[in-house]
Design a protein around this motif. Structure first.
Motif: not given
Length: 243
Positions: A59-78
Motif C-alpha cells: 500500500m502507498p505511504d505505509l505498507n502492511g509490514l511497517d504498519f504491523s510493527r507499530t501494532l499494539k494491543g490484542k489485534a492480530r493480523l492476516i
C-alpha cells in the motif's frame, strides 16, 4: 461461539469489497470497518475494540509490514497480498496467516478459522490460569485540566467519545468531566460485566439504564441510540436479564 471484531485494509476497492463480502458471510466475524490505507486503520484501532485485521501488504505511504510493527494491543493480523515473496516477512512479524491473491472463500475461511482457534485457546488458557480481562475496581483516576480526578465506578452514567477526548457523565453532577483519552482505552479499564459499548461514540453503565425504547436507551433523560454494529450484543444482554 466467540465473535471476532475485524477490519479490512486494502487500497484496491475491488479487493476491499470482495473481502468485505467474505467477512459478512462468516458467522463468527463481525465487520467493524473498512479502510483504504494504514493510517485510516490506525485511527479505527483507537476507536474500536478490534480482534482481527485483514491487511494488504503493498500500500502507498505505509505498507502492511511497517504498519504491523507499530501494532499494539490484542489485534492480530492476516495479510492479504498478490506477492508471495512477502510470506516469510509476514511470519516474522507474527501474522496469524497469509492469503495470496486471488484467494477464494474456502481459503479465506481457513485463515479466519485459524484466528478463531487462536483466540479460543488463548481465552481458555486465561480462564485456566484464573486470569480476567478486566480487574474488578471501585474507582478510576482520570486526568482533566492538569489534575488527576478520582471517579467512583458506581457514579458513572456513560461515556461519550469525541475524536481525541471523551466526556464522562456522572450521577448528581450536571457538567461532564473532559479527559484527553480514547473511548477504547478507557473501556478496557472498566469492569467487564458492568459496562457496554452500544455505539461508536458511547459506552454506558448497564445498571444506570432507566428504560429501553426501540433502539434507544434512556439514562437520566439522555437518549442514546444502540447502533447496528453493537445491537446483537446488547439484545443478548437484555434477553439474559429479562423476565
Amino acid at each position: 461461539m466467540k465473535e471476532l471484531n475485524c477490519i479490512v485494509v486494502d487500497d484496491e476497492p475491488m479487493a476491499l469489497d470482495l473481502i468485505e463480502s467474505y467477512v459478512l458471510k462468516t458467522p463468527f466475524l463481525k465487520l467493524a470497518g473498512k479502510c483504504n490505507n494504514a493510517f485510516e486503520a490506525m485511527q479505527l484501532l483507537k476507536e474500536e475494540n478490534i480482534d482481527l485485521i485483514f491487511m494488504d501488504i503493498q500500500m502507498p505511504d505505509l505498507n502492511g509490514l511497517d504498519f504491523s510493527r507499530t501494532l499494539k494491543g490484542k489485534a492480530r493480523l492476516i495479510f492479504t497480498t498478490a506477492f508471495d515473496q512477502y510470506a516469510i516477512e509476514g511470519y516474522k512479524v507474527d501474522a496469524l496467516d497469509y492469503l495470496l491473491k486471488p484467494f477464494d472463500y474456502t481459503e479465506f475461511l481457513a485463515a479466519a478459522s485459524k484466528a478463531l482457534d487462536w483466540y479460543q485457546i488463548t481465552e481458555r488458557n486465561n480462564q485456566d490460569s484464573g486470569g480476567e480481562r478486566k480487574p474488578a475496581k471501585e474507582y478510576l483516576f482520570v486526568r482533566s485540566e492538569y489534575r488527576q480526578l478520582k471517579i467512583r465506578i458506581d457514579d458513572i452514567l456513560y461515556f461519550e467519545g469525541l475524536k481525541d477526548y471523551i466526556k464522562i457523565y456522572l450521577k448528581d453532577q450536571q457538567k461532564p468531566i473532559l479527559t484527553l483519552k480514547s473511548l477504547k482505552s478507557i473501556f478496557e479499564e472498566l469492569p467487564e460485566k458492568r459496562f457496554m459499548r452500544i455505539h461508536r461514540s458511547f459506552v454506558i453503565a448497564l445498571d444506570k439504564i432507566d428504560e429501553i425504547e426501540r433502539n434507544q436507551v434512556v439514562i437520566q433523560g439522555k437518549r442514546i441510540t444502540v447502533s447496528e454494529s453493537y445491537r446483537d450484543d446488547f439484545q443478548e444482554y437484555i434477553s439474559k436479564n429479562s423476565f
